[in-house]
Design an enzyme around this catalytic site. Sequence first.
Site, short mmCIF file in Angstrom:
data_model
loop_
_atom_site.label_atom_id
_atom_site.label_comp_id
_atom_site.label_asym_id
_atom_site.label_seq_id
_atom_site.Cartn_x
_atom_site.Cartn_y
_atom_site.Cartn_z
N HIS A 118 0.82 -1.22 0.00
CA HIS A 118 0.00 0.00 0.00
C HIS A 118 0.85 1.26 0.00
O HIS A 118 0.35 2.34 0.35
CB HIS A 118 -0.97 -0.01 1.20
N CYS A 126 5.12 12.16 -8.12
CA CYS A 126 4.65 13.24 -9.00
C CYS A 126 3.59 12.66 -9.94
O CYS A 126 3.86 11.67 -10.64
CB CYS A 126 5.81 13.83 -9.79
N CYS A 129 4.95 13.21 -13.87
CA CYS A 129 6.01 12.42 -14.51
C CYS A 129 6.22 11.05 -13.85
O CYS A 129 7.01 10.25 -14.34
CB CYS A 129 7.32 13.19 -14.53
N CYS A 145 7.91 19.40 -8.34
CA CYS A 145 8.53 18.08 -8.49
C CYS A 145 10.02 18.26 -8.75
O CYS A 145 10.40 19.02 -9.65
CB CYS A 145 7.88 17.33 -9.66
N GLY A 185 -1.85 -8.66 12.82
CA GLY A 185 -2.39 -7.32 13.06
C GLY A 185 -3.15 -6.72 11.91
O GLY A 185 -3.04 -5.52 11.66
N LEU A 212 -5.08 -9.06 17.68
CA LEU A 212 -5.70 -8.77 18.98
C LEU A 212 -7.04 -9.48 19.13
O LEU A 212 -7.38 -9.98 20.19
CB LEU A 212 -5.88 -7.26 19.12
C1 BJW Z 1 -3.67 -5.51 16.99
C2 BJW Z 1 -3.24 -4.61 17.94
C3 BJW Z 1 -2.11 -4.99 18.67
C4 BJW Z 1 -4.96 -3.76 17.02
N1 BJW Z 1 -1.52 -6.15 18.42
N2 BJW Z 1 -3.06 -6.67 16.77
C5 BJW Z 1 -13.52 -7.37 -3.16
C6 BJW Z 1 -12.42 -7.89 -3.82
C7 BJW Z 1 -11.38 -7.06 -4.23
C8 BJW Z 1 -11.41 -5.71 -3.97
C9 BJW Z 1 -12.50 -5.20 -3.30
C10 BJW Z 1 -13.54 -6.01 -2.92
N3 BJW Z 1 -14.48 -5.25 -2.34
C11 BJW Z 1 -14.02 -3.98 -2.34
C12 BJW Z 1 -12.82 -3.91 -2.93
C13 BJW Z 1 -12.00 -2.71 -3.12
C14 BJW Z 1 -11.20 -2.22 -1.94
C15 BJW Z 1 -11.58 -2.87 -0.63
O1 BJW Z 1 -10.99 -3.83 -0.19
N4 BJW Z 1 -12.54 -2.30 0.07
C16 BJW Z 1 -12.96 -2.85 1.37
C17 BJW Z 1 -13.18 -1.72 2.35
C18 BJW Z 1 -14.17 -3.72 1.16
N5 BJW Z 1 -9.81 -2.45 -2.21
C19 BJW Z 1 -9.12 -1.62 -2.98
O2 BJW Z 1 -9.63 -0.66 -3.51
C20 BJW Z 1 -7.66 -1.97 -3.20
N6 BJW Z 1 -7.37 -2.03 -4.57
C21 BJW Z 1 -7.87 -2.97 -5.36
O3 BJW Z 1 -8.69 -3.79 -4.98
O4 BJW Z 1 -7.32 -2.95 -6.60
C22 BJW Z 1 -7.92 -3.71 -7.60
C23 BJW Z 1 -8.79 -2.77 -8.30
C24 BJW Z 1 -8.25 -1.62 -8.77
C25 BJW Z 1 -9.05 -0.73 -9.44
C26 BJW Z 1 -10.39 -1.02 -9.58
C27 BJW Z 1 -10.93 -2.18 -9.09
C28 BJW Z 1 -10.12 -3.07 -8.44
C29 BJW Z 1 -6.78 -0.88 -2.60
C30 BJW Z 1 -6.86 -0.85 -1.13
C31 BJW Z 1 -6.05 0.32 -0.58
C32 BJW Z 1 -6.16 0.41 0.92
N7 BJW Z 1 -5.58 1.65 1.35
C33 BJW Z 1 -5.47 1.90 2.79
C34 BJW Z 1 -4.91 3.33 2.98
C35 BJW Z 1 -3.42 3.36 2.65
C36 BJW Z 1 -2.84 4.72 2.89
C37 BJW Z 1 -3.04 5.17 4.32
O5 BJW Z 1 -2.54 4.56 5.27
O6 BJW Z 1 -3.73 6.18 4.49
O7 BJW Z 1 -4.62 0.93 3.39
S1 BJW Z 1 -7.02 1.72 3.68
C38 BJW Z 1 -6.28 1.01 5.11
O8 BJW Z 1 -6.77 -0.35 5.27
C39 BJW Z 1 -4.78 0.92 4.83
C40 BJW Z 1 -4.46 -0.42 5.40
O9 BJW Z 1 -3.25 -0.92 4.85
C41 BJW Z 1 -5.67 -1.25 5.05
C42 BJW Z 1 -5.83 -2.49 5.90
O10 BJW Z 1 -6.04 -2.16 7.24
P1 BJW Z 1 -5.46 -3.09 8.40
O11 BJW Z 1 -3.99 -3.03 8.38
O12 BJW Z 1 -6.07 -4.43 8.34
O13 BJW Z 1 -5.93 -2.27 9.71
P2 BJW Z 1 -7.30 -2.40 10.53
O14 BJW Z 1 -7.40 -1.20 11.36
O15 BJW Z 1 -8.43 -2.72 9.66
O16 BJW Z 1 -7.06 -3.68 11.46
C43 BJW Z 1 -6.12 -3.67 12.52
C44 BJW Z 1 -6.05 -5.05 13.14
O17 BJW Z 1 -5.03 -5.05 14.12
C45 BJW Z 1 -7.34 -5.50 13.84
O18 BJW Z 1 -7.55 -6.85 13.51
C46 BJW Z 1 -7.01 -5.37 15.32
O19 BJW Z 1 -7.68 -6.35 16.11
C47 BJW Z 1 -5.53 -5.60 15.33
N8 BJW Z 1 -4.81 -4.96 16.42
N9 BJW Z 1 -4.11 -3.52 17.96
C48 BJW Z 1 -2.06 -6.98 17.48
N10 BJW Z 1 -1.61 -4.17 19.67
#
Ligand code: BJW
Length: 243
Positions: A118, A126, A129, A145, A185, A212
Amino acid sequence: MTRSSRNPARNIVILTGAGISAESGLGTFRDAGGIWAKFDPMKLATPEGYASDPDAVLDFYSARRANLIGARPNAAHLALAGLEQAWMMAGRGEFLLVTQNIDDLHEQAGSASLLHMHGELLKTRCTECGHVFTDREPLTRARACPSCGAVGSLRPHVVWFGEMPLEMERIYAALESVDLFVAIGTSGTVWPAAGFVREARAAGAWTVELTLEPGEVSAMFDERHDGPATQIVPDWAARLEAV
Ligand code: BJW
C-alpha cells in the site's frame, strides 16, 4: 503437495497490518477510535477525494508523516527482523514480508525482504512524470517536483481505494510456493490482502493468524493466537526458530 507434507516449513510469507504498529503509537484504521473513525476514507484515501480537495488530503498525510517521524519499531517488528535473519542464515528457504503499512518500522527494525503493497508514507510521487522520491517534508501544492519541475503535482506514494496495490506479481508468485503463511495485526477487511490466506491455502500452506481479536477472514486460518503483537509475535517467532 499437501499441507502436512510441508512440515517443517521452508518458504514463508508474512503479511502485516496496522495492528503490528499500534504499540509503536501509530493508530489502526478500524478499531474503536481508529483513523477511519475520525476521518472519512472516501474523502481522504481515494483518487476522487484527492481530486475534489487536494489540500485536505495533503494535510492529512503531512500530519501522519510528522507523527511517523518520531515512531520506533516495537518488539514485534524486531522479532520479525530477527526471524528473517535466522531463516536466511539457516538456509531454510524463502522469506518474504509483505506489509500493508505505509510506515517504515519494518525497515527501522532491520527487515530486508520487504514489500510495501500500500505504498510508503515517507515517499512522494509526482502525478505528472511518475517520479517517486524519499521525502520527510510536509506535502503542499506549492512544492515543485524535483524531477520535472511541475508545481502542484505531488501526492503521497500510497495506495488509495480503487487503486492497484503495488508488487502484486511478486506477492502472488511467492504465495504459489508458500509453506507457511502468517497474517499479523490485520482485520482482513481490505482486498486483495484479505484474499492472501485463501491463495496460501490453495498452495498447501499452513496458515497462522496473530492479532488482537478475530477479523473478517479468521475462519480461514489453521491456527490463531490472540493478543498484543509485542507479546504474541516474539513468542511465535521464537517457537518457529526452535523447530
Ligand atoms: C492488533 C493490535 C495490537 C490492534 N496487536 N493486533 C472485493 C475484492 C477485491 C477488492 C474489493 C472487494 N471489495 C471492495 C474492494 C475494493 C477495496 C476494498 O478492499 N474495500 C474494502 C473496504 C471492502 N480495495 C481496494 O480498492 C484496493 N485495490 C484494489 O482492490 O485494486 C484492484 C482494483 C483496482 C481498481 C479497480 C478495481 C479493483 C486498494 C486498497 C487500498 C487500501 N488503502 C489503505 C490506505 C493506505 C494509505 C493510508 O494509510 O492512508 O490501506 S485503507 C487502510 O486499510 C490501509 C491499510 O493498509 C488497510 C488495511 O487495514 P489493516 O492493516 O487491516 O488495519 P485495521 O485497522 O483494519 O485492522 C487492525 C487489526 O489489528 C485489527 O484486527 C485489530 O484487532 C488488530 N490490532 N491492535 C495486534 N496491539
